[in-house]
Design a protein around this motif. Sequence first.
Motif, PDB file in Angstrom:
ATOM      1  N   LEU A   1      -4.557  26.521  11.915  1.00  0.00           N
ATOM      2  CA  LEU A   1      -3.392  26.455  11.198  1.00  0.00           C
ATOM      3  C   LEU A   1      -2.185  25.853  12.305  1.00  0.00           C
ATOM      4  O   LEU A   1      -1.795  26.796  13.028  1.00  0.00           O
ATOM      5  N   GLU A   2      -1.865  24.664  12.041  1.00  0.00           N
ATOM      6  CA  GLU A   2      -0.953  24.069  13.089  1.00  0.00           C
ATOM      7  C   GLU A   2      -0.016  23.150  12.179  1.00  0.00           C
ATOM      8  O   GLU A   2      -0.609  22.388  11.223  1.00  0.00           O
TER       9      GLU A   2
ATOM     10  N   VAL B   1       4.157  26.035   8.378  1.00  0.00           N
ATOM     11  CA  VAL B   1       3.701  25.347   7.339  1.00  0.00           C
ATOM     12  C   VAL B   1       3.770  25.772   5.906  1.00  0.00           C
ATOM     13  O   VAL B   1       3.702  27.100   5.688  1.00  0.00           O
ATOM     14  N   ASP B   2       3.962  24.877   4.879  1.00  0.00           N
ATOM     15  CA  ASP B   2       3.977  25.339   3.443  1.00  0.00           C
ATOM     16  C   ASP B   2       2.350  25.929   3.160  1.00  0.00           C
ATOM     17  O   ASP B   2       1.577  25.533   3.669  1.00  0.00           O
ATOM     18  N   GLU B   3       2.450  26.462   2.117  1.00  0.00           N
ATOM     19  CA  GLU B   3       1.102  26.880   1.420  1.00  0.00           C
ATOM     20  C   GLU B   3       0.383  26.106   1.098  1.00  0.00           C
ATOM     21  O   GLU B   3      -0.981  25.970   1.350  1.00  0.00           O
TER      22      GLU B   3
ATOM     23  N   LEU C   1      -5.037  23.320   2.685  1.00  0.00           N
ATOM     24  CA  LEU C   1      -5.925  22.210   3.070  1.00  0.00           C
ATOM     25  C   LEU C   1      -6.386  22.472   4.293  1.00  0.00           C
ATOM     26  O   LEU C   1      -7.715  22.028   4.688  1.00  0.00           O
ATOM     27  N   LEU C   2      -5.772  22.828   5.041  1.00  0.00           N
ATOM     28  CA  LEU C   2      -6.262  23.233   6.512  1.00  0.00           C
ATOM     29  C   LEU C   2      -7.377  24.029   6.517  1.00  0.00           C
ATOM     30  O   LEU C   2      -8.443  24.226   7.238  1.00  0.00           O
TER      31      LEU C   2
END
Length: 392
Positions: A165-166, A150-152, A157-158
Amino acid sequence: MIKQPGTAAVLRLRNLMESPAAPPPKDYVQYQHTDSCSLLRWTARESYEFMYARPWHEINDFYLDVVNGRQSLHQMFREENPQANDVEASDNFDKPEAESVPVKDRTGRWARATFKMLISYNGNSFDGWQKQPGLNTVQGLVERSLGKFVDEKKAQLLKEKKLPLEGCALVAGRTDKGVTALGQVCAFYTWRKDVKALDIEEALKSAAPGKIRVTSVSQVSRDFHPNFSAKWRHYFYIFPFNEEKTQQSGSKPFTFEVSRVNHLLRQLEGKLLSFRMFARDTKASRNIGPPTECFVFHARAAEAYLPSPKKDGVCSKVMCVELVANRFLRKMVRVLVATAIREAAAGAEEDALIKLMDATCRRATAPPAPPDGLCLVDVGYTEFDKRICIIP
């Protein structure tokens, strides 16, 4: 001095006065068929017991071998269909070349990279596709494996929401618990420039060896959606026969001919019909009109034998049902298989399945067949071609 009631008691009394009366209990009755086979047709309980009293463990073992590449669905028909090898070799003819072309350089929200993932998994090893708390699902496993890509911005946001982190995986069709998939199509997108298809493939392969098999991962156009871009879905159902003699229950026959099931299913080919009577657990807004209409390209049934012999060297006899349509409703394939078997045993007319679509209640159709026999074979993104079919 008169004691005033407390605030809590007043609120409880007000809630009781304002709450609507409980609805009367529903009276569930057996659907009353009016045709000549009404006395020979199984009840819902009899149909359920007939479908589940089967050696389903043999089907689960066979599907596990197919997922891991040790067996193939085509091997059940090679003796009867000498062209099976040609069909199997051309399974990938319908994959558009445009899907394997990397996205062009774009800016803003168009700059994201979309990856198409083709995976197989054994339904008996998971609690279905859709992610659910506390359950071992395919979506949960896949999205955890995609978390490292996933991007930064999304990762931050997660983290702020205190979520794991998915990644987010889109899918062509959500399979129920126990349903196997040989050609499930997923999609994942990210704004990171350094992510390669090979990296995603290696991450998925290490997620659950022996349970999930990754066929391919490729970067595709941003416009690709595994569900909305699909033009047909290809399902296969294997129904095992018992070795012992079938029991009779009164005057109702508990045997059926596979050829009869084939005649019933073939009446659905080439027609756009509303399958709302064959759906389960669908929302009220999707029970009428076009949302329930499906176009069936291919519907066949045939006898076959599992290629894995038993300890005594005898292969198990099964009935295979193959269905290809532009879309399927919730549990539609399983209800269709169970109802076709029930109607064949009752000796119904060849258009019995079509007549059931005009019924006024879903109890007119049989309960869903066990999920162990169902398999999502493939999802197509070009026009349907009969060369993908296993049963001619």
